[in-house]
Design a protein around this motif. Structure first.
Motif, mmCIF file in Angstrom:
data_model
loop_
_atom_site.group_PDB
_atom_site.id
_atom_site.type_symbol
_atom_site.label_atom_id
_atom_site.label_comp_id
_atom_site.label_asym_id
_atom_site.label_seq_id
_atom_site.Cartn_x
_atom_site.Cartn_y
_atom_site.Cartn_z
ATOM 1 N N CYS A 256 14.907 12.102 -29.132
ATOM 2 C CA CYS A 256 15.885 12.528 -28.131
ATOM 3 C C CYS A 256 15.618 11.842 -26.807
ATOM 4 N N GLY A 257 16.537 12.032 -25.875
ATOM 5 C CA GLY A 257 16.489 11.300 -24.631
ATOM 6 C C GLY A 257 15.282 11.598 -23.763
ATOM 7 N N ALA A 258 14.795 10.555 -23.097
ATOM 8 C CA ALA A 258 13.772 10.727 -22.070
ATOM 9 C C ALA A 258 14.455 11.116 -20.753
ATOM 10 N N MET B 43 13.171 15.511 -24.151
ATOM 11 C CA MET B 43 11.873 15.585 -24.845
ATOM 12 C C MET B 43 11.029 16.726 -24.277
ATOM 13 N N LEU C 292 3.086 3.908 -22.476
ATOM 14 C CA LEU C 292 4.128 4.840 -22.027
ATOM 15 C C LEU C 292 3.551 6.152 -21.495
ATOM 16 N N GLU D 282 6.416 8.059 -19.325
ATOM 17 C CA GLU D 282 7.102 9.242 -19.866
ATOM 18 C C GLU D 282 6.333 10.517 -19.556
ATOM 19 N N MET E 237 4.553 0.875 -29.842
ATOM 20 C CA MET E 237 5.766 1.542 -30.344
ATOM 21 C C MET E 237 5.799 1.602 -31.862
ATOM 22 N N ARG F 20 3.592 4.220 -33.066
ATOM 23 C CA ARG F 20 4.162 5.535 -32.754
ATOM 24 C C ARG F 20 5.186 5.937 -33.815
ATOM 25 N N LYS F 21 6.110 5.037 -34.101
ATOM 26 C CA LYS F 21 7.169 5.374 -35.054
ATOM 27 C C LYS F 21 6.611 5.624 -36.449
ATOM 28 N N GLY G 19 19.505 7.980 -25.665
ATOM 29 C CA GLY G 19 19.992 6.637 -25.359
ATOM 30 C C GLY G 19 19.496 5.610 -26.356
ATOM 31 N N TYR G 20 19.170 4.429 -25.863
ATOM 32 C CA TYR G 20 18.763 3.330 -26.739
ATOM 33 C C TYR G 20 17.553 3.692 -27.605
ATOM 34 N N GLY G 21 16.549 4.306 -26.971
ATOM 35 C CA GLY G 21 15.319 4.619 -27.708
ATOM 36 C C GLY G 21 15.588 5.581 -28.855
ATOM 37 N N THR G 22 16.423 6.561 -28.582
ATOM 38 C CA THR G 22 16.762 7.553 -29.598
ATOM 39 C C THR G 22 17.468 6.898 -30.784
ATOM 40 N N GLU H 16 17.364 3.753 -31.633
ATOM 41 C CA GLU H 16 16.461 2.825 -32.306
ATOM 42 C C GLU H 16 15.581 3.574 -33.305
ATOM 43 N N GLU H 17 15.038 4.685 -32.857
ATOM 44 C CA GLU H 17 14.149 5.468 -33.725
ATOM 45 C C GLU H 17 14.938 6.078 -34.888
HETATM 46 P P1 AMP Z 1 15.937 7.069 -24.753
HETATM 47 O O1 AMP Z 1 16.805 7.595 -25.858
HETATM 48 O O2 AMP Z 1 16.247 5.638 -24.407
HETATM 49 O O3 AMP Z 1 15.865 7.968 -23.566
HETATM 50 O O4 AMP Z 1 14.466 7.016 -25.358
HETATM 51 C C1 AMP Z 1 13.959 8.113 -26.058
HETATM 52 C C2 AMP Z 1 12.615 7.819 -26.616
HETATM 53 O O5 AMP Z 1 12.650 6.632 -27.426
HETATM 54 C C3 AMP Z 1 11.549 7.558 -25.578
HETATM 55 O O6 AMP Z 1 10.390 8.266 -25.975
HETATM 56 C C4 AMP Z 1 11.311 6.077 -25.645
HETATM 57 O O7 AMP Z 1 9.976 5.740 -25.366
HETATM 58 C C5 AMP Z 1 11.564 5.804 -27.098
HETATM 59 N N1 AMP Z 1 11.885 4.403 -27.301
HETATM 60 C C6 AMP Z 1 12.513 3.571 -26.456
HETATM 61 N N2 AMP Z 1 12.626 2.344 -26.983
HETATM 62 C C7 AMP Z 1 12.015 2.382 -28.191
HETATM 63 C C8 AMP Z 1 11.766 1.442 -29.225
HETATM 64 N N3 AMP Z 1 12.173 0.168 -29.162
HETATM 65 N N4 AMP Z 1 11.111 1.861 -30.317
HETATM 66 C C9 AMP Z 1 10.701 3.140 -30.399
HETATM 67 N N5 AMP Z 1 10.909 4.076 -29.493
HETATM 68 C C10 AMP Z 1 11.549 3.709 -28.393
#
Ligand code: AMP
Length: 194
Positions: free
Chosen positions: A7-9, A45, A67, A71, A86, A89-90, A106-109, A111-112
């Protein structure tokens, strides 16, 4: 049963997103399902983790060294793993979890989320993947997935890997049903990505 949540940071602009994160955290604690997440104290988060902890639940955080400051590593988790990067972590989050959930982010969410979706598509794991569609936030994503099926890039069968649920109650009911179908393993600490 442990659930990895992406979820979003950030909290986003719609207060319903924060409310859903808190409600889901409360529900996880009530059901005695553990939370695995990115160990941050900010955004959705942090709200999610605090709700689980507030309900007396278990929270396992996994964060890369780089991070831990950005974070704002949550100081009060049941267990914290600080990993190299990263990718680690995943991989660890996926191994520790029995199911995956994406809340708004957002993007991180994304991507995961899509990493575990593609792993499911390849048969690397057989754990359920849910998207909590709070206030229709993920409706455009659902439309894109349908569009990908129409375009012939995702099979109708694999479209089913991403399960959108409209509310926390429905999500919890699905997770409870998953646990009944496949009684759990993660308390052994082995996790699995099979
Ligand atoms: P966001 O959705 O962008 O707010 O990010 C949410 C979470 O995804 C945060 O904990 C980020 O650190 C993590 N995140 C961002 N980019 C990546 C990535 N490329 N791979 C894995 N986790 C990521």
């Amino acid at each position: 049963m442990r659930v990895a949540v992406y979820c979003g940071a950030r909290t986003g602009h719609d207060p319903r997103h924060s409310a859903a994160a808190a409600a889901f955290g409360n529900a996880l604690a009530e059901q005695a399902f553990g939370l695995v997440y990115g160990a941050g104290s900010v955004g959705l988060m942090g709200i999610l983790a605090n709700a689980v902890l507030g309900g007396g639940g278990e929270v396992i955080g996994v964060i890369p060294e780089t991070l831990a400051t950005v974070e704002l590593l949550h100081p009060g988790l049941t267990q914290t793993h600080v990993v190299a990067d990263m990718h680690a972590r995943k991989a660890l989050m996926a191994a520790l979890a029995d199911a995956f959930v994406a809340l708004p982010g957002g993007y991180g969410t994304l991507e995961e989320l899509f990493e575990v979706v593609t792993w499911a598509q390849l048969g690397l794991h057989h754990k359920p993947v849910y998207v909590l569609d709070v206030a229709g936030y993920y409706a455009p994503l659902a439309a894109l997935l349908d569009h990908m099926v129409v375009g012939g890039f995702v099979t109708p069968e694999k479209r089913g890997v991403v399960r959108l649920v409209p509310a926390v109650d429905a999500l919890m009911a699905a997770l409870v049903a998953d646990e009944v179908r496949s009684p759990i393993h993660s308390s052994t600490g082995t996790g699995r990505v099979e």
